[in-house]
Scaffold this motif. Sequence first.
Motif, PDB file in Angstrom:
ATOM      1  N   LYS A  64      36.339  34.102  33.950  1.00 52.31           N
ATOM      2  CA  LYS A  64      37.036  35.308  33.489  1.00 52.31           C
ATOM      3  C   LYS A  64      38.531  35.239  33.788  1.00 52.31           C
ATOM      4  O   LYS A  64      38.953  34.567  34.726  1.00 52.31           O
ATOM      5  N   ASN A  69      39.633  32.032  35.747  1.00 47.32           N
ATOM      6  CA  ASN A  69      38.508  31.242  36.246  1.00 47.32           C
ATOM      7  C   ASN A  69      38.685  30.890  37.725  1.00 47.32           C
ATOM      8  O   ASN A  69      38.422  29.774  38.147  1.00 47.32           O
ATOM      9  N   GLY A  70      39.178  31.831  38.505  1.00 46.31           N
ATOM     10  CA  GLY A  70      39.342  31.654  39.939  1.00 46.31           C
ATOM     11  C   GLY A  70      40.660  31.053  40.374  1.00 46.31           C
ATOM     12  O   GLY A  70      40.956  31.008  41.571  1.00 46.31           O
ATOM     13  N   GLU A 104      34.030  34.828  44.306  1.00 46.55           N
ATOM     14  CA  GLU A 104      33.927  33.592  43.525  1.00 46.55           C
ATOM     15  C   GLU A 104      33.035  33.763  42.300  1.00 46.55           C
ATOM     16  O   GLU A 104      33.370  33.284  41.211  1.00 46.55           O
ATOM     17  N   LYS A 105      31.919  34.444  42.453  1.00 46.01           N
ATOM     18  CA  LYS A 105      31.010  34.660  41.326  1.00 46.01           C
ATOM     19  C   LYS A 105      31.611  35.624  40.301  1.00 46.01           C
ATOM     20  O   LYS A 105      31.446  35.442  39.095  1.00 46.01           O
ATOM     21  N   GLU A 106      32.304  36.643  40.789  1.00 48.49           N
ATOM     22  CA  GLU A 106      32.869  37.660  39.890  1.00 48.49           C
ATOM     23  C   GLU A 106      34.018  37.142  39.029  1.00 48.49           C
ATOM     24  O   GLU A 106      34.242  37.642  37.943  1.00 48.49           O
ATOM     25  N   LYS A 131      43.145  28.195  44.198  1.00 50.75           N
ATOM     26  CA  LYS A 131      41.899  28.880  43.852  1.00 50.75           C
ATOM     27  C   LYS A 131      41.781  30.086  44.784  1.00 50.75           C
ATOM     28  O   LYS A 131      42.174  30.013  45.954  1.00 50.75           O
ATOM     29  N   LYS A 134      34.065  38.708  50.040  1.00 47.91           N
ATOM     30  CA  LYS A 134      33.223  39.785  49.523  1.00 47.91           C
ATOM     31  C   LYS A 134      34.072  41.044  49.391  1.00 47.91           C
ATOM     32  O   LYS A 134      34.892  41.340  50.263  1.00 47.91           O
ATOM     33  N   ALA A 171      37.010  32.341  49.011  1.00 50.87           N
ATOM     34  CA  ALA A 171      35.720  33.027  49.036  1.00 50.87           C
ATOM     35  C   ALA A 171      35.893  34.358  49.755  1.00 50.87           C
ATOM     36  O   ALA A 171      36.767  34.511  50.602  1.00 50.87           O
ATOM     37  N   PHE A 221      30.078  42.470  46.243  1.00 46.02           N
ATOM     38  CA  PHE A 221      30.248  41.437  45.233  1.00 46.02           C
ATOM     39  C   PHE A 221      30.925  40.213  45.830  1.00 46.02           C
ATOM     40  O   PHE A 221      31.859  40.331  46.618  1.00 46.02           O
ATOM     41  N   ASP A 222      30.467  39.041  45.424  1.00 45.23           N
ATOM     42  CA  ASP A 222      31.037  37.768  45.818  1.00 45.23           C
ATOM     43  C   ASP A 222      32.215  37.480  44.883  1.00 45.23           C
ATOM     44  O   ASP A 222      32.026  37.369  43.663  1.00 45.23           O
ATOM     45  N   ALA A 248      34.413  33.872  38.098  1.00 45.52           N
ATOM     46  CA  ALA A 248      34.037  32.669  37.344  1.00 45.52           C
ATOM     47  C   ALA A 248      34.046  32.929  35.841  1.00 45.52           C
ATOM     48  O   ALA A 248      33.413  33.858  35.354  1.00 45.52           O
TER      49      ALA A 248
END
Length: 169
Positions: free
Chosen positions: A40, A140-141, A34-36, A7, A12, A10, A31-32, A38
Amino acid sequence: MIKVGDKLPAGKLQEFIEVEGDGCSVGPNTFDVEKEVAGKRIAIFALPGAYTPTCSAKHVPGYVEQADALKAAGIDEIWCVSVNDAYVMGAWGRDQKTAGKVRMMADGSAEWTKVLGLTLDLTAKGMGVRSQRFSMLVDNGAVKALNIEAPGKFEVSNAETMLAQAKQK
């Protein structure tokens, strides 16, 4: 060092936003990772530095040229990551005409690149710690493909290799 199956760690990254909207202000936005990533599929390529010869003449232009084909192969976003600040990455993106095709992501202090285990020490050449030249396909990471260049080479992290991998995975 990160490897296929891992994975993404984490972290930025910053991107210089030209037009205010979607919760982003004009200028550098953080931008984080992990969030970006997710949910995709993202083609990430990294390089030693903005405005450097191979990076400007081949690496970024290749991804800009192949952006539509990569998206047709199921890639949601393309990221160019470099150990430069967001202002430099934004200016370089304008010069390279990346708008709407490649997100120019800054890792200004190499923090995320260090966590990936993909730094390159160019201190002797006056450039400090940079990123190795590489590309990865992330779903998806999770890292589905990883292409790390040998020092001074540009053979496996190009857009054509990524396109072939995106079609396979």
